[in-house]
Design a protein around this motif. Structure first.
Motif, mmCIF file in Angstrom:
data_model
loop_
_atom_site.group_PDB
_atom_site.id
_atom_site.type_symbol
_atom_site.label_atom_id
_atom_site.label_comp_id
_atom_site.label_asym_id
_atom_site.label_seq_id
_atom_site.Cartn_x
_atom_site.Cartn_y
_atom_site.Cartn_z
ATOM 1 N N ILE A 226 0.876 -1.182 0.000
ATOM 2 C CA ILE A 226 0.000 0.000 0.000
ATOM 3 C C ILE A 226 0.908 1.225 0.000
ATOM 4 C CG2 ILE A 226 -1.659 1.284 1.395
ATOM 5 C CD1 ILE A 226 -2.657 -1.625 2.204
ATOM 6 N N CYS B 152 -5.703 5.213 10.455
ATOM 7 C CA CYS B 152 -4.648 4.191 10.536
ATOM 8 C C CYS B 152 -4.577 3.587 11.944
ATOM 9 C CB CYS B 152 -3.305 4.802 10.168
ATOM 10 S SG CYS B 152 -1.977 3.599 10.304
ATOM 11 N N CYS C 150 3.373 -0.490 9.128
ATOM 12 C CA CYS C 150 2.170 -0.640 8.290
ATOM 13 C C CYS C 150 1.755 -2.106 8.256
ATOM 14 C CB CYS C 150 2.454 -0.135 6.878
ATOM 15 S SG CYS C 150 1.067 -0.419 5.776
ATOM 16 N N GLY D 130 -0.748 -3.220 6.470
ATOM 17 C CA GLY D 130 -1.397 -3.509 5.194
ATOM 18 C C GLY D 130 -2.906 -3.660 5.287
ATOM 19 N N ALA E 166 -5.198 -1.427 4.544
ATOM 20 C CA ALA E 166 -5.854 -0.698 3.446
ATOM 21 C C ALA E 166 -6.886 0.323 3.926
ATOM 22 C CB ALA E 166 -6.476 -1.655 2.427
ATOM 23 N N CYS F 135 -6.240 3.270 4.850
ATOM 24 C CA CYS F 135 -5.877 4.563 4.252
ATOM 25 C C CYS F 135 -6.323 4.641 2.793
ATOM 26 C CB CYS F 135 -4.387 4.818 4.398
ATOM 27 S SG CYS F 135 -3.363 3.449 3.857
HETATM 28 S S1 SF4 Z 1 -2.410 0.202 5.314
HETATM 29 FE FE1 SF4 Z 1 -2.588 2.383 5.725
HETATM 30 S S2 SF4 Z 1 -4.009 2.494 7.423
HETATM 31 FE FE2 SF4 Z 1 -3.328 0.391 7.351
HETATM 32 S S3 SF4 Z 1 -1.550 0.296 8.723
HETATM 33 FE FE3 SF4 Z 1 -0.734 0.743 6.699
HETATM 34 S S4 SF4 Z 1 -0.614 2.963 6.625
HETATM 35 FE FE4 SF4 Z 1 -1.957 2.456 8.316
#
Ligand code: SF4
Ligand code: SF4
Length: 469
Positions: free
Chosen positions: A241, A278, A292, A294, A296, A298
């Motif tokens: 991401i 997040c 992160c 992952g 999603a 965000c």
């Molecule tokens: S995908 Fe985006 S919201 Fe999720 S942990 Fe990573 S940065 Fe944060």
């Protein structure tokens, strides 16, 4: 040249953060959002919770369908029973899981963490409880800062009651896979649970409550080993991401009907929604970071802003480093093919091993004495045969010696065993007088199902005779 995408450790930021992910109380209060990936995650988590909390209550053939019976060292899964001798299959299953995780990580980064990891799934569930009892992000921040009042006490109590309820249910369910769940639940409801069961239910209750309620992202950041080594599996074609900085920068607010080029800005309106949703409190615009997971969130948040602004979606998206640099993502690459090939071979081997798993078990133990002379003056060795009927029906077996001319098996050679029954059968083997034999040689015992002769098991032992016969 290394293909690894460099990760950024945000605990020692390269640049001071402009965005405060945490509130003044140093807690992460995530904002609610909707979107495609949230829907997928909720659906996936709902299915996993249904499997986890539901399967334990299923019965099969008059017994709990999935039960790891520690007292009897048996693992029942629907109609099949696995014994300690079969636990090599469990090792194979764990290797398959590991290679599955490697393959999916090379292909799509941390999708396991974002969508299916129990830590993430329970954390999202606990965050939902928090929203239901304490309100939206801003209300929670205000409540946190407010002095204690009846309202605060009521909301906090409701939240912790929900958290504890889920934690107790989780602890009970987990232990229920090792101790029959119905009596266990009855003991809990009547306050009669004690001993080992009570200890483990309390242990897993506390683990769920602390991990999902209090530690949350700290588990992913500081305790999970996978978070530490997953980046070495990434390559330039791994889907991660990422924020498209070429499109997003220079970031800045503007009115809805103003086009970015008119004000010399990129597509990022610097609304900080991607940071507020997040769960680990990072800013995806700082690049790929170890924290992160992952999830999603965000992407969903940013897409909703892009829709409002009338811009194309995908400022934050699943993409690869190659794609961000203007190239194409290569799906087939050596590492992915390698992991997938090992995975397929292991799955095939496990299927064959499962299909060919002997449904009768035989272990032969030779008596500690070397040999003795029996009433007929023949040299004789004593053995104990441990036979297990691994099927769900009563079976009749025949015990015999294989390719043992000159040897005579004496003792009980016809057995009838109930489902799952284990018997220890003492037998002796005599060496006939005119048979030449060395001082030590291998004997092969065989136990065969009388009605289904393709079900059999062989086991070897030694026959010892005196040097000078
Ligand atoms: S995908 Fe985006 S919201 Fe999720 S942990 Fe990573 S940065 Fe944060
Ligand atoms: S949600 Fe999108 S537009 Fe808003 S700050 Fe994040 S990247 Fe920029």
């Amino acid at each position: 040249m290394s293909e690894r995408i460099p990760t950024v450790d945000t605990f020692e930021p390269l640049h001071p953060k402009k965005v405060k992910a945490k509130s003044s109380d140093n807690l992460i209060h995530t904002r609610s959002f909707t979107g495609l990936y949230r829907t997928l995650r909720v659906a996936g988590a709902a299915l996993l919770f249904l499997l986890f909390f539901g399967t334990v209550w299923l019965d099969w053939g008059g017994r709990q369908a999935v039960l790891w019976d520690l007292a009897e060292s048996k693992f029942h899964i629907f109609g099949a029973t696995f014994w300690p001798q079969d636990f090599i299959l469990l090792s194979a299953l764990l290797i398959i899981c590991a290679f599955g995780l490697f393959a999916i990580t090379v292909f799509a980064g941390r999708v396991w963490c974002g969508y299916t990891c129990p830590q993430s799934s329970f954390t999202w569930l606990f965050m939902w409880c928090e929203k239901v009892t304490e309100g939206e992000r801003n209300q929670r921040i205000k409540l946190q800062a407010a002095p204690w009042s009846l309202n605060k006490l009521a909301r906090r109590s409701a939240k912790h009651t929900l958290w504890l309820g889920i934690s107790v249910l989780t602890g009970l369910t987990f232990v229920g896979y090792f101790t029959p769940i119905r009596p266990l639940a009855a003991e809990l409801l009547t306050w009669q649970m004690g001993g080992v069961s009570l200890f483990w239910v309390l242990f897993f209750t506390a683990a769920t409550y602390i991990n999902a309620g209090w530690l949350r992202e700290a588990v992913c950041m500081h305790m999970c080993p996978y978070a530490r080594f997953q980046s070495v599996m990434f390559d330039k074609d791994t889907l991660t991401i990422a924020y498209d900085s070429a499109r997003g920068e220079r970031r800045g607010p503007r009115k809805r009907d103003v086009r970015p080029a008119e004000v010399g800005l990129g597509d990022c309106v610097d609304c900080q929604l991607c940071v507020q949703v997040c769960p680990t409190g990072i800013d995806i615009r700082d690049g790929l970071q170890m924290e992160c997971i992952g999830c999603a969130a965000c992407i969903d948040a940013c897409d909703s802003i892009m829709d409002k602004m009338g811009y194309a979606r995908g400022l934050v998206s699943y993409t690869s480093e190659h794609q961000l640099q203007g190239g194409k993502t290569r799906l087939l690459r050596p590492r992915l093919i390698g992991y997938s090939a090992v995975l397929l071979v292991m799955i095939a081997a496990l299927v064959v091993a499962l299909v060919e798993r002997p449904m009768v078990s035989l272990d032969v133990t030779k008596d500690r004495g070397m040999f003795r002379e029996n009433a007929q003056g023949l040299i004789e060795n004593i053995y104990s045969l441990k036979v297990i009927n691994k099927t769900q029906q009563r079976q009749d077996y025949r015990v015999e010696l294989m390719e043992a001319e000159g040897f005579q098996l004496q003792g009980k050679t016809k057995l009838s065993l109930a489902p799952g029954e284990i018997v220890d059968v003492p037998v002796s083997v005599a060496l006939l007088a005119d048979t030449p034999a060395s001082s030590s040689q291998t004997l092969r015992f065989k136990v065969t199902d009388v009605d289904e002769p393709w079900i059999y098991k062989e086991a070897d032992s030694r026959f010892v005779a005196p040097l000078n016969r």
